[in-house]
Design a protein around this motif. Structure first.
Motif, PDB file in Angstrom:
ATOM      1  N   GLU A 116       1.723  13.962  -1.506  1.00 34.65           N
ATOM      2  CA  GLU A 116       2.634  13.040  -0.934  1.00 34.65           C
ATOM      3  C   GLU A 116       2.591  11.630  -1.701  1.00 34.65           C
ATOM      4  O   GLU A 116       3.523  11.050  -1.945  1.00 34.65           O
ATOM      5  CB  GLU A 116       2.644  12.804   0.518  1.00 34.65           C
ATOM      6  CG  GLU A 116       2.757  13.969   1.297  1.00 34.65           C
ATOM      7  CD  GLU A 116       2.559  13.968   2.919  1.00 34.65           C
ATOM      8  OE1 GLU A 116       2.102  12.772   3.183  1.00 34.65           O
ATOM      9  OE2 GLU A 116       3.027  14.881   3.463  1.00 34.65           O
TER      10      GLU A 116
ATOM     11  N   ALA B 260       5.648   9.614  -3.788  1.00 30.21           N
ATOM     12  CA  ALA B 260       6.001   8.525  -3.578  1.00 30.21           C
ATOM     13  C   ALA B 260       5.822   7.450  -4.529  1.00 30.21           C
ATOM     14  O   ALA B 260       6.695   6.731  -5.198  1.00 30.21           O
ATOM     15  CB  ALA B 260       5.251   7.914  -2.607  1.00 30.21           C
TER      16      ALA B 260
ATOM     17  N   ALA C 196       9.866   3.429  -1.119  1.00 32.46           N
ATOM     18  CA  ALA C 196       9.200   4.369  -1.662  1.00 32.46           C
ATOM     19  C   ALA C 196       7.589   3.917  -1.707  1.00 32.46           C
ATOM     20  O   ALA C 196       6.649   4.807  -1.336  1.00 32.46           O
ATOM     21  CB  ALA C 196       9.423   4.730  -3.021  1.00 32.46           C
TER      22      ALA C 196
ATOM     23  N   LEU D  73       6.501   4.197   2.004  1.00 29.22           N
ATOM     24  CA  LEU D  73       6.164   5.730   2.216  1.00 29.22           C
ATOM     25  C   LEU D  73       4.821   6.137   1.603  1.00 29.22           C
ATOM     26  O   LEU D  73       3.997   7.163   1.943  1.00 29.22           O
ATOM     27  CB  LEU D  73       7.419   6.656   1.999  1.00 29.22           C
ATOM     28  CG  LEU D  73       8.533   6.633   2.769  1.00 29.22           C
ATOM     29  CD1 LEU D  73       9.598   7.256   2.050  1.00 29.22           C
ATOM     30  CD2 LEU D  73       8.069   6.923   3.972  1.00 29.22           C
TER      31      LEU D  73
ATOM     32  N   LEU E 174       1.727   4.983   3.524  1.00 28.20           N
ATOM     33  CA  LEU E 174       1.816   5.895   4.712  1.00 28.20           C
ATOM     34  C   LEU E 174       1.214   7.158   4.288  1.00 28.20           C
ATOM     35  O   LEU E 174       0.387   7.664   5.085  1.00 28.20           O
ATOM     36  CB  LEU E 174       3.046   6.098   5.415  1.00 28.20           C
ATOM     37  CG  LEU E 174       3.020   6.770   6.635  1.00 28.20           C
ATOM     38  CD1 LEU E 174       2.396   6.078   7.919  1.00 28.20           C
ATOM     39  CD2 LEU E 174       4.565   7.028   6.985  1.00 28.20           C
ATOM     40  N   ALA E 175       1.530   7.655   3.114  1.00 24.05           N
ATOM     41  CA  ALA E 175       0.988   9.167   2.740  1.00 24.05           C
ATOM     42  C   ALA E 175      -0.451   8.922   2.258  1.00 24.05           C
ATOM     43  O   ALA E 175      -1.367   9.893   2.805  1.00 24.05           O
ATOM     44  CB  ALA E 175       1.912   9.457   1.468  1.00 24.05           C
TER      45      ALA E 175
ATOM     46  N   ASP F 114       0.070  11.130  12.962  1.00 20.61           N
ATOM     47  CA  ASP F 114       1.428  10.935  13.109  1.00 20.61           C
ATOM     48  C   ASP F 114       1.661  10.597  14.655  1.00 20.61           C
ATOM     49  O   ASP F 114       2.509   9.785  14.925  1.00 20.61           O
ATOM     50  CB  ASP F 114       2.511  11.879  12.656  1.00 20.61           C
ATOM     51  CG  ASP F 114       2.672  11.954  11.174  1.00 20.61           C
ATOM     52  OD1 ASP F 114       2.571  11.028  10.696  1.00 20.61           O
ATOM     53  OD2 ASP F 114       2.841  13.188  10.613  1.00 20.61           O
TER      54      ASP F 114
END
Length: 181
Positions: free
Chosen positions: A17, A21, A50, A53, A56-57, A134
């Protein structure tokens, strides 16, 4: 026949991930480099999204712990279930009042307490426990940076080596229910 060693393949799979990104960020920067009234802002928005994200990844990747704890964690429609060999149960996310990280018999566990006092212990290394990131990130007022930092090994001030976690660390309390209880 694979030309990639198994340990490299597992590392790439773990970082998949974050790598995606980074590729999306590079694409946004490439659009910005093309210039123009349309591509410059479009590429900037794409690159910023991006990067968000990607952060977050990265946090989700750091949250996932490897280990051999028994039991399985399921997350279904706002309800967290843990099925273990000796204990288990379910809690509803909307009824959650407190989230705590504690050490129980040498194993780190999440302690989820509902408003009515019902608690559920979930080993950090249980199968499917990575899905909890999450669910926890959606709690009102949750700081995901603090959530991930609580799982990271911390060095002590005396330099005695690594300490996995304190006996009990409160990660989150419901803003309204914490006042009521």
């Amino acid at each position: 026949m694979s030309f990639i060693r198994p340990e490299v393949r597992s590392t790439l799979w773990q970082w998949r991930e974050v790598i995606a990104a980074a590729g999306a960020t590079a694409f946004g920067l490439w659009l910005m480099a093309l210039g123009g009234f349309l591509l410059l802002p479009l590429g900037g928005v794409f690159a910023v999204l991006a990067l968000g994200l990607g952060l977050l990844a990265y946090r989700r990747m750091r949250f996932a712990q490897s280990g051999d704890a028994p039991g399985v964690v399921e997350l279904d429609e706002g309800q967290i279930s843990y099925f273990g060999p000796t204990f288990g149960g379910t809690v509803a996310l909307r009824e959650l009042a407190e989230l705590r990280l504690l050490t129980h018999h040498g194993r780190r566990m999440w302690r989820l307490r509902q408003q009515d006092g019902q608690t559920l212990l979930i080993p950090v290394e249980a199968a499917g426990a990575e899905r909890l990131f999450d669910a926890f990130a959606g709690l009102p007022g949750m700081d995901t940076g603090a959530l991930v930092a609580a799982l990271s090994p911390q060095t002590t001030a005396q330099g005695q080596g690594l300490v996995l976690a304190a006996d009990s660390v409160v990660i989150w309390k419901h803003p309204v229910r914490a006042v009521l209880t």
